[in-house]
Design an enzyme around this catalytic site. Structure first.
Site, short mmCIF file in Angstrom:
data_model
loop_
_atom_site.label_atom_id
_atom_site.label_comp_id
_atom_site.label_asym_id
_atom_site.label_seq_id
_atom_site.Cartn_x
_atom_site.Cartn_y
_atom_site.Cartn_z
N SER A 186 -10.86 -1.28 3.68
CA SER A 186 -10.05 -1.39 4.89
C SER A 186 -9.69 0.00 5.38
CB SER A 186 -8.74 -2.13 4.61
OG SER A 186 -8.99 -3.41 4.11
N ARG A 222 0.82 -1.22 0.00
CA ARG A 222 0.00 0.00 0.00
C ARG A 222 0.86 1.27 0.00
NH1 ARG A 222 -3.13 -3.81 -0.31
NH2 ARG A 222 -5.24 -3.94 0.57
N GLU A 248 -5.05 3.26 6.48
CA GLU A 248 -4.60 3.14 5.09
C GLU A 248 -5.39 4.10 4.22
OE1 GLU A 248 -7.16 0.59 2.22
OE2 GLU A 248 -5.01 0.28 2.25
N1 EPU Z 1 -10.19 -11.27 10.67
C1 EPU Z 1 -10.85 -11.41 11.87
N2 EPU Z 1 -11.85 -10.52 12.17
C2 EPU Z 1 -12.22 -9.53 11.35
C3 EPU Z 1 -11.53 -9.37 10.12
C4 EPU Z 1 -10.51 -10.26 9.80
O1 EPU Z 1 -10.56 -12.30 12.64
O2 EPU Z 1 -13.15 -8.80 11.68
C5 EPU Z 1 -9.15 -12.24 10.29
C6 EPU Z 1 -9.66 -13.17 9.18
O3 EPU Z 1 -10.35 -14.26 9.71
C7 EPU Z 1 -8.39 -13.58 8.50
C8 EPU Z 1 -7.50 -12.37 8.64
O4 EPU Z 1 -8.05 -11.59 9.72
O5 EPU Z 1 -7.78 -14.65 9.20
C9 EPU Z 1 -7.43 -11.54 7.37
O6 EPU Z 1 -8.70 -11.11 6.99
P1 EPU Z 1 -9.13 -10.85 5.46
O7 EPU Z 1 -8.66 -11.96 4.60
O8 EPU Z 1 -10.56 -10.49 5.45
O9 EPU Z 1 -8.25 -9.64 4.98
P2 EPU Z 1 -7.70 -8.37 5.73
O10 EPU Z 1 -6.31 -8.59 6.15
O11 EPU Z 1 -8.69 -7.94 6.76
C10 EPU Z 1 -6.66 -7.41 3.50
C11 EPU Z 1 -6.73 -6.15 2.68
C12 EPU Z 1 -8.05 -6.07 1.92
C13 EPU Z 1 -8.10 -7.26 0.99
C14 EPU Z 1 -8.01 -8.54 1.83
C15 EPU Z 1 -7.92 -9.76 0.97
C16 EPU Z 1 -5.40 -4.49 3.85
C17 EPU Z 1 -5.41 -3.24 4.64
N3 EPU Z 1 -6.59 -4.99 3.54
O12 EPU Z 1 -7.71 -7.33 4.47
O13 EPU Z 1 -8.03 -4.89 1.13
O14 EPU Z 1 -9.30 -7.27 0.24
O15 EPU Z 1 -6.80 -8.52 2.63
O16 EPU Z 1 -6.69 -9.80 0.33
O17 EPU Z 1 -4.34 -5.00 3.51
C18 EPU Z 1 -8.67 -2.60 1.13
O18 EPU Z 1 -7.47 -2.33 1.04
O19 EPU Z 1 -9.55 -1.70 1.18
C19 EPU Z 1 -9.08 -3.99 1.21
C20 EPU Z 1 -10.36 -4.35 1.36
#
Ligand code: EPU
Length: 334
Positions: free
Chosen positions: A234, A160, A330
């Site tokens: 996010s 990012r 972000e």
């Molecule tokens: N998780 C939780 N609780 C929550 C949210 C997430 O326990 O409320 C856990 C999930 O179970 C999983 C881990 O955290 O084990 C990661 O969650 P997720 O795959 O949903 O992705 P994220 O890390 O929350 C990132 C990106 C997203 C992107 C997803 C998928 C960033 C800041 N965000 O989110 O990007 O879609 O991975 O690759 O890196 C964005 O930038 O706007 C965005 C949506």
């Protein structure tokens, strides 16, 4: 070219914040971008170069000039390369790739926003980042009106991050981005729940169209539609911490999700930490932590930018207290 005074940005930010800017300029060609750059004086500052407004939090009326690209074309320039105007809708570009057997972009389906911002923010999802596709970026230098072409390697892309967010911030109007796709289909299915979501539909080896459809379903199930609930995806970045810090936490939280960056660093999902702090589904005034994905802050209706900032700070404080980790927005807070 549009050149408007005291213009409402309500339709230009997916958080749905009703803020105005002093001046709003929209250009629809490289030549107009050069003219716009030439028009700017010290009175116009601070500048805000806006894409689709899907990664922006306006904390108040903007006391400066907002610049927006309406350069809106897609051109396939050879077998594997596609050039898009900076105002082109990101997902229309992905759709073009998938329907024309140009591979590598499937996992970035349905991310809201425009092409220009993909090159600034290095958007990413499901193990793929914009930088994996970007070949070069064409931009107008605001100070001189000169046209500059930047190769991917010059932009110092990381998670990012890019030079456009640091020393090049507010210095260039991006007019187009050229992406290199591949004719060879090599789907990336290992991130998160992609494989299980496909398996639930009885698919083991998805076509690019099936993969795109599945990514869209996964995102739609977790992320709120800005038309219904204002948000900017996010809100926070996932922090990257030292292996020592990770080991300390892993000993305490056996089920903590994490992504290994290299031998010395791990990335910990901020959404998981925020949920552990008890914030998921909670709110502060009209600002809320989304009930299905705690990394997303939402406008529950009529929230001001400062309502969202208040919630952001309360969440940051609790994560810091519980995990000893600072998390940072972000989204572009302006
Ligand atoms: N998780 C939780 N609780 C929550 C949210 C997430 O326990 O409320 C856990 C999930 O179970 C999983 C881990 O955290 O084990 C990661 O969650 P997720 O795959 O949903 O992705 P994220 O890390 O929350 C990132 C990106 C997203 C992107 C997803 C998928 C960033 C800041 N965000 O989110 O990007 O879609 O991975 O690759 O890196 C964005 O930038 O706007 C965005 C949506």
């Amino acid at each position: 070219m549009k050149d408007l005074k005291d213009y409402s940005l309500l339709k230009h930010n997916t958080f749905g914040i009703d803020a105005k800017c002093r001046r709003f300029i929209e250009y629809t060609s490289v030549e107009e971008a050069r003219q716009a750059a030439a028009m700017l004086t010290d009175e116009d500052r601070p500048l805000l170069i806006l894409g689709g407004g899907s990664n922006l939090l306006l904390t108040d009326d903007y006391k400066g000039t907002v610049l927006h690209s309406g350069i809106n074309y897609l051109k396939q320039i050879d077998e594997e390369r596609v050039k898009c105007g900076s105002g082109y809708d990101w997902d229309r570009f992905i759709d073009y790739c998938v329907t024309h057997q140009l591979y590598g972009a499937e996992n970035l389906s349905i991310i809201p926003g425009e092409v220009g911002a993909s090159a600034v923010q290095n958007i990413g999802a499901y193990g793929v980042e914009a930088k994996d596709l970007i070949e070069e970026i064409e931009a107008v230098e605001i100070a001189t009106g000169n046209i500059r072409v930047f190769r991917n390697e010059e932009c110092e892309y990381s998670y990012r991050q890019s030079k456009f967010k640091k020393e090049w911030r507010d210095r260039y109007l991006i007019t187009s981005v050229t992406y290199r796709l591949s004719k060879n289909y090599a789907p990336k299915l290992d991130y998160g729940n992609i494989r299980s979501a496909l398996a639930a539909k009885g698919i083991e080896n998805p076509t690019a169209t099936e993969l795109r459809k599945t990514i869209i379903e996964i995102r739609n199930a977790k992320l709120p539609d800005p038309k219904e609930l204002g948000n900017a995806g996010s809100f926070f970045m996932n922090p990257i911490v030292s292996k020592a810090k990770y080991d300390e936490l892993a000993a305490q939280y056996a089920n903590m999700p994490h992504y290994t960056i290299d031998t010395d660093h791990e990335k910990i999902p901020a959404g998981w930490m925020i949920e552990q702090c008890g914030w998921k589904g909670k709110s502060l005034g009209n600002a809320g932590v989304y009930e299905k994905q705690a990394l997303v802050l939402v406008n529950l209706g009529g929230a001001s930018g400062s309502d969202i900032v208040r919630l952001c700070e309360a969440v940051q404080k609790d994560v810091k207290e519980k995990f000893g980790i600072e998390i940072y927005p972000e989204v572009n807070v302006r």
